[in-house]
Design an enzyme around this catalytic site. Structure first.
Site, PDB file in Angstrom:
ATOM      1  N   GLY A   1       0.843  -1.182   0.000  1.00  0.00           N
ATOM      2  CA  GLY A   1       0.000   0.000   0.000  1.00  0.00           C
ATOM      3  C   GLY A   1       0.877   1.230   0.000  1.00  0.00           C
TER       4      GLY A   1
ATOM      5  CD  GLN B   1       3.172   5.869   2.697  1.00  0.00           C
ATOM      6  OE1 GLN B   1       2.160   5.366   2.205  1.00  0.00           O
ATOM      7  NE2 GLN B   1       4.154   5.159   3.229  1.00  0.00           N
TER       8      GLN B   1
ATOM      9  CB  CYS C   1       5.041   2.259   7.478  1.00  0.00           C
ATOM     10  SG  CYS C   1       4.507   3.733   6.590  1.00  0.00           S
ATOM     11  CG  LEU C   2       6.560   1.072   1.460  1.00  0.00           C
ATOM     12  CD1 LEU C   2       5.915   1.366   0.111  1.00  0.00           C
ATOM     13  CD2 LEU C   2       7.747   0.140   1.306  1.00  0.00           C
TER      14      LEU C   2
ATOM     15  CG  HIS D   1      -0.772   1.263   7.222  1.00  0.00           C
ATOM     16  ND1 HIS D   1       0.073   0.918   8.244  1.00  0.00           N
ATOM     17  CD2 HIS D   1      -0.029   1.988   6.343  1.00  0.00           C
ATOM     18  CE1 HIS D   1       1.279   1.429   8.000  1.00  0.00           C
ATOM     19  NE2 HIS D   1       1.242   2.073   6.851  1.00  0.00           N
ATOM     20  CD  GLU D   2      -1.039   2.583   2.630  1.00  0.00           C
ATOM     21  OE1 GLU D   2      -0.661   3.765   2.486  1.00  0.00           O
ATOM     22  OE2 GLU D   2      -0.260   1.667   2.954  1.00  0.00           O
TER      23      GLU D   2
ATOM     24  CG  HIS E   1       0.138   6.942   5.320  1.00  0.00           C
ATOM     25  ND1 HIS E   1       1.266   7.432   5.939  1.00  0.00           N
ATOM     26  CD2 HIS E   1       0.346   5.603   5.192  1.00  0.00           C
ATOM     27  CE1 HIS E   1       2.115   6.444   6.166  1.00  0.00           C
ATOM     28  NE2 HIS E   1       1.577   5.330   5.729  1.00  0.00           N
TER      29      HIS E   1
END
Length: 162
Positions: free
Chosen positions: A44, A49, A88-89, A130-131, A134
């Site tokens: 994701g 991000q 997380c990225l 999660h996304e 963000h």
């Protein structure tokens, strides 16, 4: 290739603005997000991000198709919750269990402006939440109790210094 921003970037702590124009530029941005997500080996990725404060995210679980969510809203969550390890990225190398609802219902638009509703459970529900966080200016560590968050950030800082 879009650059994935990491912890400490102010845009990751800001609420993203709604998308107004469903145009070719949005479709191109979504394709670039898919590429960045795949390149980062993520499942994701949200627009903040990659430095864009707009309400867009993409998902790509192994057992699911690539999906895009524009101006998403969570309209229902289950009372049942579960703890699942998240990463997380934008906080590379840090993984910890996070408690979230087991099932959610989300409404959103495609990059072409078509509305849809999706009920999800399991890992897809986890990734959507999660996304979505963000887009609200939250990272998964913000969902941890204060002591666990502090320990997780200390652990991350050690990883970064290696």
């Amino acid at each position: 290739m879009l650059e994935i921003l990491t912890l400490g970037e102010a845009i990751l702590e800001q609420k993203a603005a709604p998308v107004v124009d469903f145009d070719a530029a949005l479709a191109e941005f979504v394709e670039e997000m898919y590429e960045a997500m795949k390149h980062g080996k993520g499942i994701g990725l949200a627009a903040p991000q990659v430095g864009r404060s707009v309400r867009v995210f993409v998902t790509g679980l192994d057992d699911d198709k690539l999906r895009v969510f524009v101006n998403p809203e969570i309209v229902l969550t289950s009372q049942e919750e579960c703890d699942i390890e998240e990463g997380c990225l934008s906080i590379p190398g840090l993984y910890t269990k996070v408690r979230r609802p087991s099932m959610i219902k989300m409404q959103a638009f495609t990059e072409k402006g078509r509305p849809f509703v999706l009920e999800a459970e399991g890992m897809l529900a986890r990734v959507l939440q999660h996304e979505y966080d963000h887009l609200e200016g939250k990272l998964f560590v913000d969902r941890l109790p204060p002591g666990r968050k502090q320990r997780a950030l200390i652990q991350y800082n050690r990883l970064v210094k290696m």
